[in-house]
Scaffold this active site. Sequence first.
Site, PDB file in Angstrom:
ATOM      1  N   SER A  70       1.084  -1.111   0.073  1.00 52.78           N
ATOM      2  CA  SER A  70      -0.035  -0.055   0.191  1.00 52.78           C
ATOM      3  C   SER A  70       0.803   1.263   0.111  1.00 52.78           C
ATOM      4  CB  SER A  70      -0.881   0.041   1.084  1.00 52.78           C
ATOM      5  OG  SER A  70      -1.726   1.345   1.326  1.00 52.78           O
ATOM      6  N   ARG A  71       0.845   2.162  -1.146  1.00 47.21           N
ATOM      7  CA  ARG A  71       1.834   3.079  -1.169  1.00 47.21           C
ATOM      8  C   ARG A  71       1.481   4.219  -0.417  1.00 47.21           C
ATOM      9  NH1 ARG A  71       1.570   1.432  -6.625  1.00 47.21           N
ATOM     10  NH2 ARG A  71       2.743  -0.410  -7.029  1.00 47.21           N
ATOM     11  N   VAL A  72       0.327   4.430  -0.166  1.00 45.87           N
ATOM     12  CA  VAL A  72      -0.138   5.863   0.796  1.00 45.87           C
ATOM     13  C   VAL A  72      -0.748   5.354   2.056  1.00 45.87           C
ATOM     14  CG1 VAL A  72      -0.335   7.275  -1.311  1.00 45.87           C
ATOM     15  CG2 VAL A  72      -2.315   6.169  -0.435  1.00 45.87           C
TER      16      VAL A  72
END
Length: 511
Positions: free
Chosen positions: A368-370
């Site tokens: 999950s990048r954010v």
Amino acid sequence: MEKVLEGVVNDTIAVFKRVLADYKAELKIEEVGTVKFVGQGIARVLGLPGVKSEEGVRFPGNALGRVFNLDAEEVGIILLDKSEHLKAGNEVRGIGRVLDVPVGNALLGRVVDPMGRPLDGLGAVRLSERRPAEREAPAIMDRAPVTVPLQTGLKVVDALIPIGRGQRELILGDRSSGKTALALDTIINQKDQDVLCVYCAIGQRSSAVARLIADLHKYQAMEYCLVVVASGEEPPGLQFLAPYAATTMAEYFMEQGRDVLIVYDDLTHHARTYRELSLLLRRPPSREAFPGDIFYIHSRLLERSTHLNAARGGGSLTALPVIETEAQDMSAYIPTNLISITDGQIYLSPDLFQKGVLPAVDVGKSVSRVGGKTQLPTYRAVAGNLRLSYSQFEELEVFSRFGTRLDEATRQTLERGRRVREVLKQPQYEPMTVAEQIAVLLAVTTGVFDDVNIEEIAVAQKTVCKALTEQLPDVCKSIQDGKILNDGDHDALLKVTRDALTSSKNQSANN
Ligand SMILES: Nc1ncnc2c1ncn2[C@@H]1O[C@H](COP(=O)(O)OP(=O)(O)O)[C@@H](O)[C@H]1O
Ligand SMILES: [Mg+2]
């Protein structure tokens, strides 16, 4: 008597005169095209020189269509209604505006088709406002960073792959790996969380959609939900339009400052439908016979999910697009496209599913990048390095299969890792609150579960959760509010956990 009658007649004539005096003959120009070919969900039409791209058109019997191709001689149209009654020579009229869908609060709790027509037998949806199905994504200056977490209620996601409100997180995996189940659990967990949910079913079997709707009713989720359905039997044009229309309906809530979650289930069907329509309307095919703009149709859809800034109301639209992989191939065309468009992915592995590790999230291939920045601080305090230690454990486990003799430290790491895996398992329809998740994660990471047999972990979890809610309601509340766990709370939590486990052990020994 005759006098009266005469009076009435005179009055009527006077009214007629007045109306006619106001009447002005108006010339209304209407373009009428002629169907040249119709079938397989598309039509090619001659005439209509003035229609625009994406404009709606009407066929006899009020059947709707949407302009898809604008060629020199003819117009390619995708049909949104059943078209058995149409034939070559039929008249076609433009409706004079791009295709739009009704929006409004009355959609909540309803099941509709992409044009907003009810499918649930509860009568017409009373809506006064209409907005285009395809709209531009919010501008950069209208957006704010993603800051608030969207709790899925699933330990493995909330602790290891956290999602934020306004994020786009892809769910991908083979057929029957639990993709829909994960999305559904997330929707069920939004009860009392002030998040509205839109579930968009694209190209699915009607029976599968019916089962999902029944589940939503069963877990009282329908009241904050809107279900938009274009099942596999519907015309391909309607299936293609479904995610855009559903997003327009969801944006209405977002623009009122609400937090909204939208699930597209699934975009593999959507891409295939688009390929079918493009080939039928003779757009040039490229890789895997998909048209060249296949990336763009999904990026312009998912760009509409965002977190709006305070000036625009502060609402958010979180997207969970679903993609079905074939033979676990994450690097196929459509999956890689979607992976690059979204802010992370949750990969569900059929191998884990078979081993009974459910939800079958492959932590190593998920990211999950954010969402990490939005995760409640308590998670980081309790399970901050869980992701790393868990992947180290998985690697170690593979090695230990070779039958090498293990030293004590390695054996302990393995035992701990197996317990973590056991704790991350979760049955369907049983989302957990933040406090419950924190309690069991704390128990496993601090080693309280080390003396519990692997088979008894599930029961131990239940015992811990029950003790927590009964004995420490204040701590529960402060965790829920996003406060960081202080030392006192930390120790109290562990004490309650230990006591609960000992007393349940004694109880089972006595029985
Ligand atoms: N966490 C879980 N626990 C138990 N059963 C599950 C879980 N997740 C999924 N399942 C079951 O697995 C099956 C396939 O799930 P589904 O979500 O329909 O797969 P997909 O959408 O990937 O095709 C369903 O019968 C579902 O009930
Ligand atoms: Mg599914």
